[in-house]
Motif scaffolding. Structure first.
Motif, PDB file in Angstrom:
ATOM      1  N   ARG A 216       0.811  -1.213   0.000  1.00 49.20           N
ATOM      2  CA  ARG A 216       0.000   0.000   0.000  1.00 49.20           C
ATOM      3  C   ARG A 216       0.845   1.262   0.000  1.00 49.20           C
ATOM      4  O   ARG A 216       0.425   2.293  -0.524  1.00 49.20           O
ATOM      5  N   ARG A 217       2.033   1.181   0.585  1.00 53.03           N
ATOM      6  CA  ARG A 217       2.895   2.361   0.571  1.00 53.03           C
ATOM      7  C   ARG A 217       3.301   2.719  -0.849  1.00 53.03           C
ATOM      8  O   ARG A 217       3.299   3.891  -1.237  1.00 53.03           O
ATOM      9  N   ARG A 218       3.648   1.719  -1.630  1.00 54.96           N
ATOM     10  CA  ARG A 218       3.972   1.987  -3.030  1.00 54.96           C
ATOM     11  C   ARG A 218       2.750   2.480  -3.801  1.00 54.96           C
ATOM     12  O   ARG A 218       2.873   3.314  -4.707  1.00 54.96           O
ATOM     13  N   ALA A 219       1.574   1.997  -3.456  1.00 56.46           N
ATOM     14  CA  ALA A 219       0.353   2.464  -4.119  1.00 56.46           C
ATOM     15  C   ALA A 219       0.097   3.934  -3.798  1.00 56.46           C
ATOM     16  O   ALA A 219      -0.296   4.713  -4.676  1.00 56.46           O
ATOM     17  N   VAL A 220       0.337   4.318  -2.547  1.00 59.82           N
ATOM     18  CA  VAL A 220       0.167   5.726  -2.187  1.00 59.82           C
ATOM     19  C   VAL A 220       1.176   6.600  -2.933  1.00 59.82           C
ATOM     20  O   VAL A 220       0.853   7.697  -3.405  1.00 59.82           O
ATOM     21  N   THR A 221       2.400   6.109  -3.066  1.00 62.57           N
ATOM     22  CA  THR A 221       3.410   6.859  -3.823  1.00 62.57           C
ATOM     23  C   THR A 221       2.991   7.019  -5.282  1.00 62.57           C
ATOM     24  O   THR A 221       3.111   8.110  -5.861  1.00 62.57           O
ATOM     25  N   ALA A 222       2.510   5.937  -5.876  1.00 69.17           N
ATOM     26  CA  ALA A 222       2.061   6.013  -7.272  1.00 69.17           C
ATOM     27  C   ALA A 222       0.866   6.951  -7.421  1.00 69.17           C
ATOM     28  O   ALA A 222       0.783   7.713  -8.397  1.00 69.17           O
ATOM     29  N   LEU A 223      -0.046   6.915  -6.453  1.00 65.61           N
ATOM     30  CA  LEU A 223      -1.201   7.813  -6.513  1.00 65.61           C
ATOM     31  C   LEU A 223      -0.761   9.274  -6.414  1.00 65.61           C
ATOM     32  O   LEU A 223      -1.286  10.141  -7.120  1.00 65.61           O
ATOM     33  N   GLY A 224       0.213   9.562  -5.548  1.00 64.07           N
ATOM     34  CA  GLY A 224       0.707  10.927  -5.441  1.00 64.07           C
ATOM     35  C   GLY A 224       1.369  11.394  -6.729  1.00 64.07           C
ATOM     36  O   GLY A 224       1.135  12.525  -7.180  1.00 64.07           O
ATOM     37  N   LEU A 225       2.177  10.542  -7.328  1.00 61.06           N
ATOM     38  CA  LEU A 225       2.828  10.925  -8.586  1.00 61.06           C
ATOM     39  C   LEU A 225       1.797  11.109  -9.702  1.00 61.06           C
ATOM     40  O   LEU A 225       1.911  12.038 -10.516  1.00 61.06           O
ATOM     41  N   GLY A 226       0.792  10.237  -9.743  1.00 63.98           N
ATOM     42  CA  GLY A 226      -0.246  10.386 -10.763  1.00 63.98           C
ATOM     43  C   GLY A 226      -1.065  11.651 -10.571  1.00 63.98           C
ATOM     44  O   GLY A 226      -1.426  12.321 -11.539  1.00 63.98           O
ATOM     45  N   THR A 227      -1.355  11.997  -9.317  1.00 65.42           N
ATOM     46  CA  THR A 227      -2.078  13.238  -9.045  1.00 65.42           C
ATOM     47  C   THR A 227      -1.262  14.455  -9.452  1.00 65.42           C
ATOM     48  O   THR A 227      -1.780  15.414 -10.040  1.00 65.42           O
ATOM     49  N   ALA A 228       0.039  14.429  -9.153  1.00 66.04           N
ATOM     50  CA  ALA A 228       0.905  15.533  -9.570  1.00 66.04           C
ATOM     51  C   ALA A 228       0.971  15.639 -11.081  1.00 66.04           C
ATOM     52  O   ALA A 228       0.961  16.748 -11.644  1.00 66.04           O
ATOM     53  N   LEU A 229       1.031  14.502 -11.765  1.00 62.89           N
ATOM     54  CA  LEU A 229       1.048  14.525 -13.228  1.00 62.89           C
ATOM     55  C   LEU A 229      -0.247  15.099 -13.789  1.00 62.89           C
ATOM     56  O   LEU A 229      -0.232  15.901 -14.735  1.00 62.89           O
ATOM     57  N   GLY A 230      -1.384  14.711 -13.198  1.00 61.36           N
ATOM     58  CA  GLY A 230      -2.660  15.264 -13.640  1.00 61.36           C
ATOM     59  C   GLY A 230      -2.748  16.760 -13.418  1.00 61.36           C
ATOM     60  O   GLY A 230      -3.239  17.507 -14.258  1.00 61.36           O
TER      61      GLY A 230
END
Length: 322
Positions: A216-230
């Motif tokens: 889940r920690r990696r999922a949160v990291t990926a979600l943060g990067l995807g949100t920043a990209l959006g």
């Protein structure tokens, strides 16, 4: 405790399948988030008359906007009074006086009041047409006679020639043709529906993606990067939209004024875009630092779920006493 005494461990889904499903859900969440912000801004931010008037009210002090409005008002007044004024030198002499007086008028408090009143009237008429469920679309018109009356009063006070002869008639000024009203009404309905469903859907996909993920920690990291990209793509879209909007104008002299209006209307959208970018990078960085420098328990939580537990060490052989 013997092997027979242990409770059976339920078999979990394969790690690869869980990570793939989590990646799809997180990608959908990151994709819907900027589109939901854009739809909410267009469907709710632009259609709120009070918010719209507060956004464009400061433009009454912008020099580019004042110049564009003065040119439009001056030309309109001269066209209105064309049949009242004598042709020839009188009309040529009255033109500069009218334009100078209108430019002076744009620097007064009366102009600021007229600017807000005119924008409120136009915006109210457009929003009413967009939200009207009538199948027959009609052109949107606005009565700007009160604005003309204020200009005439100001010109008369300044003793401008022929100002008292300017007619103040309640003429309906067209704002949007019927064809554009029908097209914009359909677009507004789509945006209104998208603004209602996209943000909750993005939140549901994000929570589901984090829950399903094996780490889940990696999922949160990926979600943060995807949100920043959006958020970054949304900032880029606003900038490209500004360039395209100004490029479509036929009169290059009015591009600074149009740019000021565009910036005022998209201020809240730009704020949300930068907020998504900053928030996404902050969440991603915090999650990464927690996993790298945090307690070792984080590493254990991110271990493959299908990994078999370590076997108990074999008991040492007992030596019999002689």
């Amino acid at each position: 405790m013997t092997e027979r005494g242990r409770a059976p461990v339920p078999e979990e889904a394969p790690t690869r399948l869980r990570n793939a499903l989590s990646a799809v859900l997180l990608a959908l969440a990151c994709l819907l988030l900027p589109f939901g912000a854009l739809a909410s801004w267009a469907a709710h931010g632009l259609t709120d008359t009070g918010r719209y008037v507060r956004s464009v009210a400061p433009l009454a002090a912008d020099p580019h906007v004042r110049r564009a409005v003065a040119d439009a008002l001056g030309d309109g007044i001269m066209r209105k009074a064309g049949h009242e004024l004598d042709s020839g030198p009188l009309r040529g002499a009255a033109g500069p006086f009218v334009h100078d007086a209108v430019r002076s008028f744009t620097r007064t408090d009366v102009f600021r009041t007229a600017w807000e009143a005119a924008n409120q009237a136009v915006h109210t008429a457009v929003v009413r047409a967009l939200r009207d469920d009538d199948t027959r679309a009609t052109a949107v018109t606005v009565d700007l006679a009160p604005v003309v009356a204020r200009v005439k009063r100001q010109l008369t006070d300044n003793r401008v020639p022929f100002a008292h002869r300017i007619p103040v008639t309640h003429t309906r000024v067209p704002v949007l043709p019927a064809g554009d009203v029908d097209r914009l009404r359909k677009g507004y309905q789509v945006l209104d529906t998208a603004a209602f469903w996209l943000p909750p859907a993005a939140a549901v996909f994000a929570v589901a993606g984090i829950t399903v993920a094996a780490c889940r920690r990696r999922a949160v990291t990926a979600l943060g990067l995807g949100t920043a990209l959006g958020g970054g793509l949304l900032v880029l879209a606003v900038a490209i939209g500004r360039r395209l909007t100004l490029a479509d104008l036929s009169d290059p002299l009015h591009r600074p004024a149009a740019g000021a209006v565009y910036d005022a209307l998209t201020a809240s959208l730009r704020t949300v875009s930068w907020l998504l970018l900053t928030l996404g990078l902050t969440v991603a960085l915090a999650s990464w630092l927690t996993g790298r420098y945090g307690p070792r328990s984080a590493a254990r939580r991110c271990a493959p779920a299908s990994a078999a537990p370590a076997a108990d060490p074999a008991p040492e052989p007992r030596r019999d006493r002689a």
